[in-house]
Design a protein around this motif. Structure first.
Motif, PDB file in Angstrom:
ATOM      1  N   UNK A 196       0.757  -1.144  -0.010  1.00 43.15           N
ATOM      2  CA  UNK A 196       0.002  -0.072   0.045  1.00 43.15           C
ATOM      3  C   UNK A 196       0.894   1.372  -0.003  1.00 43.15           C
ATOM      4  N   UNK A 197       0.315   2.243  -0.328  1.00 44.63           N
ATOM      5  CA  UNK A 197       0.818   3.739  -0.227  1.00 44.63           C
ATOM      6  C   UNK A 197       1.467   3.926   1.162  1.00 44.63           C
ATOM      7  N   UNK A 198       0.830   3.470   2.076  1.00 45.16           N
ATOM      8  CA  UNK A 198       1.138   3.590   3.627  1.00 45.16           C
ATOM      9  C   UNK A 198       2.582   2.711   3.922  1.00 45.16           C
ATOM     10  N   UNK A 199       2.593   1.729   3.172  1.00 41.49           N
ATOM     11  CA  UNK A 199       3.568   0.595   3.287  1.00 41.49           C
ATOM     12  C   UNK A 199       4.871   1.356   2.797  1.00 41.49           C
ATOM     13  N   UNK A 200       4.654   1.827   1.719  1.00 41.06           N
ATOM     14  CA  UNK A 200       5.661   2.507   0.772  1.00 41.06           C
ATOM     15  C   UNK A 200       6.307   3.806   1.670  1.00 41.06           C
ATOM     16  N   UNK A 201       5.475   4.596   2.160  1.00 39.38           N
ATOM     17  CA  UNK A 201       5.802   5.792   3.071  1.00 39.38           C
ATOM     18  C   UNK A 201       6.499   5.224   4.223  1.00 39.38           C
ATOM     19  N   UNK A 202       6.540   4.128   4.659  1.00 38.14           N
ATOM     20  CA  UNK A 202       7.239   3.561   6.090  1.00 38.14           C
ATOM     21  C   UNK A 202       8.187   2.644   5.559  1.00 38.14           C
ATOM     22  N   UNK A 203       8.432   2.283   4.476  1.00 35.69           N
ATOM     23  CA  UNK A 203       9.618   1.263   4.046  1.00 35.69           C
ATOM     24  C   UNK A 203      10.761   1.679   4.734  1.00 35.69           C
ATOM     25  N   UNK A 204      11.533   1.015   5.487  1.00 32.43           N
ATOM     26  CA  UNK A 204      12.587   1.179   6.017  1.00 32.43           C
ATOM     27  C   UNK A 204      13.675   1.523   5.033  1.00 32.43           C
ATOM     28  N   UNK A 205      14.412   2.584   5.220  1.00 32.77           N
ATOM     29  CA  UNK A 205      15.394   3.135   4.439  1.00 32.77           C
ATOM     30  C   UNK A 205      16.671   2.023   4.326  1.00 32.77           C
ATOM     31  N   UNK A 206      16.864   1.656   5.388  1.00 31.13           N
ATOM     32  CA  UNK A 206      17.907   0.576   5.409  1.00 31.13           C
ATOM     33  C   UNK A 206      17.711  -0.740   4.597  1.00 31.13           C
TER      34      UNK A 206
ATOM     35  N   UNK B 111       9.735   5.956  -5.863  1.00 26.77           N
ATOM     36  CA  UNK B 111      10.989   6.700  -6.243  1.00 26.77           C
ATOM     37  C   UNK B 111      10.985   8.014  -5.331  1.00 26.77           C
ATOM     38  N   UNK B 112       9.937   8.606  -4.749  1.00 23.78           N
ATOM     39  CA  UNK B 112       9.977   9.547  -3.694  1.00 23.78           C
ATOM     40  C   UNK B 112      10.832   9.107  -2.703  1.00 23.78           C
ATOM     41  N   UNK B 113      10.278   7.773  -1.999  1.00 20.46           N
ATOM     42  CA  UNK B 113      10.848   6.978  -0.942  1.00 20.46           C
ATOM     43  C   UNK B 113      12.661   6.990  -0.991  1.00 20.46           C
ATOM     44  N   UNK B 114      12.650   6.410  -2.260  1.00 25.78           N
ATOM     45  CA  UNK B 114      14.166   6.329  -2.524  1.00 25.78           C
ATOM     46  C   UNK B 114      14.956   7.498  -2.519  1.00 25.78           C
ATOM     47  N   UNK B 115      14.501   8.659  -2.900  1.00 24.57           N
ATOM     48  CA  UNK B 115      15.103   9.959  -2.728  1.00 24.57           C
ATOM     49  C   UNK B 115      15.335  10.274  -1.299  1.00 24.57           C
ATOM     50  N   UNK B 116      14.104  10.281  -0.639  1.00 29.80           N
ATOM     51  CA  UNK B 116      14.111  10.679   0.836  1.00 29.80           C
ATOM     52  C   UNK B 116      15.248   9.728   1.490  1.00 29.80           C
ATOM     53  N   UNK B 117      15.550   8.409   1.101  1.00 27.61           N
ATOM     54  CA  UNK B 117      16.346   7.480   1.975  1.00 27.61           C
ATOM     55  C   UNK B 117      17.682   7.815   1.440  1.00 27.61           C
ATOM     56  N   UNK B 118      17.881   8.715   0.371  1.00 30.07           N
ATOM     57  CA  UNK B 118      19.305   9.008  -0.149  1.00 30.07           C
ATOM     58  C   UNK B 118      20.101   7.902  -0.746  1.00 30.07           C
TER      59      UNK B 118
ATOM     60  N   UNK C 199      -2.267  -4.486 -13.391  1.00 25.80           N
ATOM     61  CA  UNK C 199      -1.356  -3.445 -13.069  1.00 25.80           C
ATOM     62  C   UNK C 199      -1.154  -2.095 -13.682  1.00 25.80           C
ATOM     63  N   UNK C 200      -1.153  -2.027 -15.237  1.00 32.37           N
ATOM     64  CA  UNK C 200      -1.369  -0.936 -15.920  1.00 32.37           C
ATOM     65  C   UNK C 200      -2.661  -0.209 -15.960  1.00 32.37           C
ATOM     66  N   UNK C 201      -3.691  -1.100 -16.175  1.00 34.28           N
ATOM     67  CA  UNK C 201      -4.796  -0.302 -16.383  1.00 34.28           C
ATOM     68  C   UNK C 201      -5.400   0.260 -15.312  1.00 34.28           C
ATOM     69  N   UNK C 202      -5.091  -0.009 -14.122  1.00 34.82           N
ATOM     70  CA  UNK C 202      -5.390   0.658 -13.197  1.00 34.82           C
ATOM     71  C   UNK C 202      -4.845   1.843 -12.790  1.00 34.82           C
ATOM     72  N   UNK C 203      -3.772   1.947 -13.587  1.00 37.47           N
ATOM     73  CA  UNK C 203      -2.731   3.000 -13.350  1.00 37.47           C
ATOM     74  C   UNK C 203      -2.137   3.184 -11.720  1.00 37.47           C
ATOM     75  N   UNK C 204      -2.413   1.957 -11.113  1.00 34.53           N
ATOM     76  CA  UNK C 204      -1.878   1.809  -9.755  1.00 34.53           C
ATOM     77  C   UNK C 204      -0.106   1.705  -9.982  1.00 34.53           C
ATOM     78  N   UNK C 205       0.387   1.519 -11.020  1.00 31.28           N
ATOM     79  CA  UNK C 205       1.835   1.409 -11.234  1.00 31.28           C
ATOM     80  C   UNK C 205       2.385   2.868 -11.160  1.00 31.28           C
ATOM     81  N   UNK C 206       1.743   3.553 -11.747  1.00 33.27           N
ATOM     82  CA  UNK C 206       2.075   5.178 -11.691  1.00 33.27           C
ATOM     83  C   UNK C 206       2.228   5.869 -10.431  1.00 33.27           C
ATOM     84  N   UNK C 207       1.079   5.492  -9.538  1.00 32.77           N
ATOM     85  CA  UNK C 207       1.074   6.098  -8.414  1.00 32.77           C
ATOM     86  C   UNK C 207       2.149   5.444  -7.225  1.00 32.77           C
ATOM     87  N   UNK C 208       2.078   4.005  -7.490  1.00 35.15           N
ATOM     88  CA  UNK C 208       3.170   3.326  -6.492  1.00 35.15           C
ATOM     89  C   UNK C 208       4.671   3.549  -6.943  1.00 35.15           C
TER      90      UNK C 208
END
Length: 150
Positions: A41-51, A143-150, A129-138
């Motif tokens: 989920x979006x929440x999972x991604x936002x809390x995904x441990x940087x390590x 990628x924002x989380x990757x940037x946050x984690x450095x 995956x594609x038709x729901x455009x879930x991929x784009x949001x996910x």
């Protein structure tokens, strides 16, 4: 988290199996493996441990000689001004407005830079995956989380 199997698959250039193993690891880290729909989920991604994200990325980037990995995809995303559709075209997920099917994922060393890993976000059917455009949001969230984690 045990990354032994993923490391072995990546060093053998077993890209498809490594991609699937990456999804399994991400599901375990987020606890999504205990949910019926097996979705991160979006929440999972936002809390995904940087390590953990850094370990996954490092395994992919080092094993692929900097061709694959989340940071590679994030760099391409930044280079195309965070335009997901330009990213998708550049990494080969979309060709002339046609989104690839699972069978069209290029699990070879000749895949475009940034093409993998891809299936971490996939729901029960790839077309969904594609038709729901879930991929784009996910992808944007990850990628924002990757940037946050450095």
């Amino acid at each position: 988290m045990d990354y032994t199997k993923l490391h072995r698959l990546l060093t053998q250039s077993s890209w498809k199996e490594a991609d699937i193993e990456t999804r399994k690891i991400m599901l375990q880290i987020t606890g999504a493996n205990n949910r019926k729909e097996l979705l991160i989920t979006a929440s999972d991604i936002q809390k995904f441990p940087c390590s953990e994200l850094k370990i996954l990325d490092q395994l992919w980037t080092e094993s692929s000689n900097m061709r694959f990995g989340f940071s590679i995809i994030a760099n391409i995303h930044a280079a195309v001004n965070q335009d997901y559709f330009l990213l998708a075209e550049q990494v080969g997920w979309c060709r002339e407005d046609n989104w690839i099917n699972y069978e069209q994922i290029n699990f070879t060393n000749d895949a475009p830079v940034g093409h993998l890993p891809i299936t971490w976000l996939v729901p029960s059917t790839f077309s969904m995956y594609w038709s729901a455009r879930f991929a784009s949001a996910g992808w944007r969230l990850l990628l924002n989380r990757v940037r946050e984690c450095g």
